[in-house]
Design a protein around this motif. Sequence first.
Motif, mmCIF file in Angstrom:
data_model
loop_
_atom_site.group_PDB
_atom_site.id
_atom_site.type_symbol
_atom_site.label_atom_id
_atom_site.label_comp_id
_atom_site.label_asym_id
_atom_site.label_seq_id
_atom_site.Cartn_x
_atom_site.Cartn_y
_atom_site.Cartn_z
ATOM 1 N N MET A 29 -3.426 -31.546 -47.011
ATOM 2 C CA MET A 29 -1.797 -30.938 -47.112
ATOM 3 C C MET A 29 -0.908 -31.600 -45.756
ATOM 4 S SD MET A 29 -0.604 -27.209 -47.254
ATOM 5 C CE MET A 29 -1.050 -27.029 -48.849
ATOM 6 N N SER A 30 0.270 -31.962 -46.025
ATOM 7 C CA SER A 30 0.974 -32.596 -45.195
ATOM 8 C C SER A 30 1.442 -31.292 -44.354
ATOM 9 C CB SER A 30 2.048 -33.402 -45.610
ATOM 10 O OG SER A 30 3.225 -32.594 -46.270
ATOM 11 N N LEU A 31 2.002 -31.501 -43.035
ATOM 12 C CA LEU A 31 2.583 -30.619 -42.341
ATOM 13 C C LEU A 31 3.664 -29.862 -42.982
ATOM 14 C CD1 LEU A 31 1.722 -29.431 -39.580
ATOM 15 C CD2 LEU A 31 2.918 -31.240 -38.416
ATOM 16 N N HIS A 32 4.689 -30.783 -43.640
ATOM 17 C CA HIS A 32 5.742 -30.349 -43.983
ATOM 18 C C HIS A 32 5.286 -29.320 -45.411
ATOM 19 C CE1 HIS A 32 10.013 -31.457 -45.678
ATOM 20 N NE2 HIS A 32 9.923 -30.268 -46.163
ATOM 21 N N ASP A 33 4.249 -29.598 -46.426
ATOM 22 C CA ASP A 33 3.820 -28.759 -47.280
ATOM 23 C C ASP A 33 3.432 -27.475 -46.744
ATOM 24 O OD1 ASP A 33 4.565 -30.645 -49.208
ATOM 25 O OD2 ASP A 33 2.718 -31.551 -49.313
ATOM 26 N N GLN A 34 2.704 -27.725 -45.409
ATOM 27 C CA GLN A 34 1.936 -26.330 -44.906
ATOM 28 C C GLN A 34 3.122 -25.611 -44.437
ATOM 29 O OE1 GLN A 34 -1.120 -25.766 -44.464
ATOM 30 N NE2 GLN A 34 -0.365 -23.667 -43.932
ATOM 31 N N ILE A 35 4.326 -26.007 -43.767
ATOM 32 C CA ILE A 35 5.234 -24.976 -43.441
ATOM 33 C C ILE A 35 5.791 -24.420 -44.707
ATOM 34 C CG2 ILE A 35 7.770 -25.144 -42.566
ATOM 35 C CD1 ILE A 35 6.674 -27.397 -40.482
ATOM 36 N N GLU A 36 6.188 -25.167 -45.513
ATOM 37 C CA GLU A 36 6.661 -24.520 -47.067
ATOM 38 C C GLU A 36 5.841 -23.528 -47.404
ATOM 39 O OE1 GLU A 36 8.323 -27.470 -49.411
ATOM 40 O OE2 GLU A 36 10.058 -27.562 -48.080
ATOM 41 N N THR A 37 4.449 -23.713 -47.494
ATOM 42 C CA THR A 37 3.412 -22.719 -48.132
ATOM 43 C C THR A 37 3.456 -21.416 -47.138
ATOM 44 O OG1 THR A 37 1.941 -24.463 -48.834
ATOM 45 C CG2 THR A 37 0.912 -22.263 -48.460
ATOM 46 N N ASP A 38 3.556 -21.734 -45.832
ATOM 47 C CA ASP A 38 3.668 -20.700 -44.887
ATOM 48 C C ASP A 38 4.833 -19.529 -45.005
ATOM 49 O OD1 ASP A 38 1.176 -21.463 -44.022
ATOM 50 O OD2 ASP A 38 1.833 -22.363 -42.099
ATOM 51 N N LEU A 39 6.024 -20.468 -45.293
ATOM 52 C CA LEU A 39 7.140 -19.584 -45.638
ATOM 53 C C LEU A 39 7.151 -18.613 -46.850
ATOM 54 C CD1 LEU A 39 10.095 -19.013 -45.417
ATOM 55 C CD2 LEU A 39 10.876 -20.988 -46.573
ATOM 56 N N ARG A 40 6.541 -19.325 -47.918
ATOM 57 C CA ARG A 40 6.328 -18.383 -49.181
ATOM 58 C C ARG A 40 5.380 -17.246 -48.794
ATOM 59 N NH1 ARG A 40 6.300 -23.280 -51.226
ATOM 60 N NH2 ARG A 40 4.197 -23.671 -51.576
ATOM 61 N N GLU A 41 4.440 -17.389 -47.913
ATOM 62 C CA GLU A 41 3.402 -16.290 -47.530
ATOM 63 C C GLU A 41 4.025 -15.348 -46.896
ATOM 64 O OE1 GLU A 41 -0.082 -18.203 -45.956
ATOM 65 O OE2 GLU A 41 -0.504 -19.123 -47.840
ATOM 66 N N ALA A 42 5.042 -15.867 -46.008
ATOM 67 C CA ALA A 42 5.936 -14.975 -44.926
ATOM 68 C C ALA A 42 6.656 -13.906 -45.634
ATOM 69 C CB ALA A 42 6.505 -15.597 -43.902
ATOM 70 N N MET A 43 7.258 -14.680 -46.781
ATOM 71 C CA MET A 43 8.286 -14.070 -47.601
ATOM 72 C C MET A 43 7.361 -13.096 -48.389
ATOM 73 S SD MET A 43 10.670 -17.152 -49.067
ATOM 74 C CE MET A 43 11.550 -16.456 -50.125
ATOM 75 N N LYS A 44 6.331 -13.255 -48.810
ATOM 76 C CA LYS A 44 5.725 -12.246 -49.694
ATOM 77 C C LYS A 44 5.156 -11.241 -48.938
ATOM 78 C CE LYS A 44 3.586 -15.526 -53.068
ATOM 79 N NZ LYS A 44 2.610 -16.346 -53.589
ATOM 80 N N ALA A 45 4.804 -11.288 -47.553
ATOM 81 C CA ALA A 45 4.375 -10.359 -46.672
ATOM 82 C C ALA A 45 5.520 -9.485 -46.022
ATOM 83 C CB ALA A 45 3.473 -11.054 -45.619
ATOM 84 N N ARG A 46 6.506 -9.874 -46.405
ATOM 85 C CA ARG A 46 8.009 -9.375 -45.965
ATOM 86 C C ARG A 46 7.894 -9.330 -44.280
ATOM 87 N NH1 ARG A 46 10.481 -7.174 -50.525
ATOM 88 N NH2 ARG A 46 9.092 -6.538 -51.951
ATOM 89 N N ASP A 47 7.368 -10.360 -43.831
ATOM 90 C CA ASP A 47 7.520 -10.831 -42.179
ATOM 91 C C ASP A 47 9.007 -11.213 -42.064
ATOM 92 O OD1 ASP A 47 7.311 -11.622 -39.719
ATOM 93 O OD2 ASP A 47 5.217 -12.411 -39.982
ATOM 94 N N LYS A 48 9.863 -10.678 -41.759
ATOM 95 C CA LYS A 48 11.207 -11.253 -41.489
ATOM 96 C C LYS A 48 11.391 -11.986 -40.229
ATOM 97 C CE LYS A 48 13.545 -7.144 -43.482
ATOM 98 N NZ LYS A 48 14.662 -6.206 -43.361
ATOM 99 N N ALA A 49 10.699 -12.058 -39.422
ATOM 100 C CA ALA A 49 10.902 -12.747 -38.033
ATOM 101 C C ALA A 49 10.374 -14.069 -38.554
ATOM 102 C CB ALA A 49 10.340 -12.253 -37.137
ATOM 103 N N ARG A 50 9.190 -14.121 -39.116
ATOM 104 C CA ARG A 50 8.483 -15.492 -39.392
ATOM 105 C C ARG A 50 9.270 -16.248 -40.396
ATOM 106 N NH1 ARG A 50 3.995 -18.087 -38.095
ATOM 107 N NH2 ARG A 50 2.827 -19.318 -39.604
ATOM 108 N N THR A 51 9.538 -15.541 -41.485
ATOM 109 C CA THR A 51 10.516 -16.051 -42.589
ATOM 110 C C THR A 51 11.518 -16.721 -42.306
ATOM 111 O OG1 THR A 51 9.441 -14.363 -44.281
ATOM 112 C CG2 THR A 51 11.458 -15.472 -44.777
ATOM 113 N N SER A 52 12.474 -15.908 -41.272
ATOM 114 C CA SER A 52 13.618 -16.459 -40.688
ATOM 115 C C SER A 52 13.332 -17.625 -39.899
ATOM 116 C CB SER A 52 14.344 -15.385 -39.918
ATOM 117 O OG SER A 52 15.456 -16.203 -39.051
ATOM 118 N N ALA A 53 12.583 -17.510 -39.300
ATOM 119 C CA ALA A 53 12.197 -19.056 -38.401
ATOM 120 C C ALA A 53 11.625 -20.207 -39.255
ATOM 121 C CB ALA A 53 11.084 -18.552 -37.276
ATOM 122 N N LEU A 54 10.938 -19.833 -40.228
ATOM 123 C CA LEU A 54 10.347 -20.975 -41.126
ATOM 124 C C LEU A 54 11.407 -21.413 -42.119
ATOM 125 C CD1 LEU A 54 6.815 -19.784 -41.906
ATOM 126 C CD2 LEU A 54 7.426 -21.645 -40.319
#
Length: 152
Positions: free
Chosen positions: A1-26
């Motif tokens: 998985m490319s780094l770009h794809d990893q960031i987008e995957t992590d963004l989706r996970e942060a959104m599901k976890a309702r982690d506002k700070a991480r979601t905003s940063a990503l």
Amino acid sequence: MSLHDQIETDLREAMKARDKARTSALRMAVAALKNRAVADGHSPQGRCDDDTVQQVLGSEVKRRREAATAFRDAGREESAQTEEAEAEIYAAYLPQQLGDEELAGIVDATVAELGATGPQQMGQVMKAVMPKVQGRADGTRVSALVKQRLTG
């Protein structure tokens, strides 16, 4: 998985976890990557290669750390902490930074390799060192060390 794809995957996970700070940063990181893709002549849906992602995130980390310093100087500690937290999120996607001894070894070897003896050759040394430490050391840190070696 490319780094770009990893960031987008992590963004989706942060959104599901309702982690506002991480979601905003990503989200800001994804926006910066889209801006870079457009600047490079691709569509906004285009993918950046891993080297480009590291360059973008490296500049974002630097920008956040400078902003944190400015906020701290202005007495805005909470804003400074927010900026530093974002910088740490971005730094997690970057390669491990070189230690002082390791960086000094690379600089010393390059100075010896080029036979550089004075500050007038700093540009040559920097030009040779930066590709060797790309993404693993800040240019300001490298520049200070090269200057020290050539003047000291």
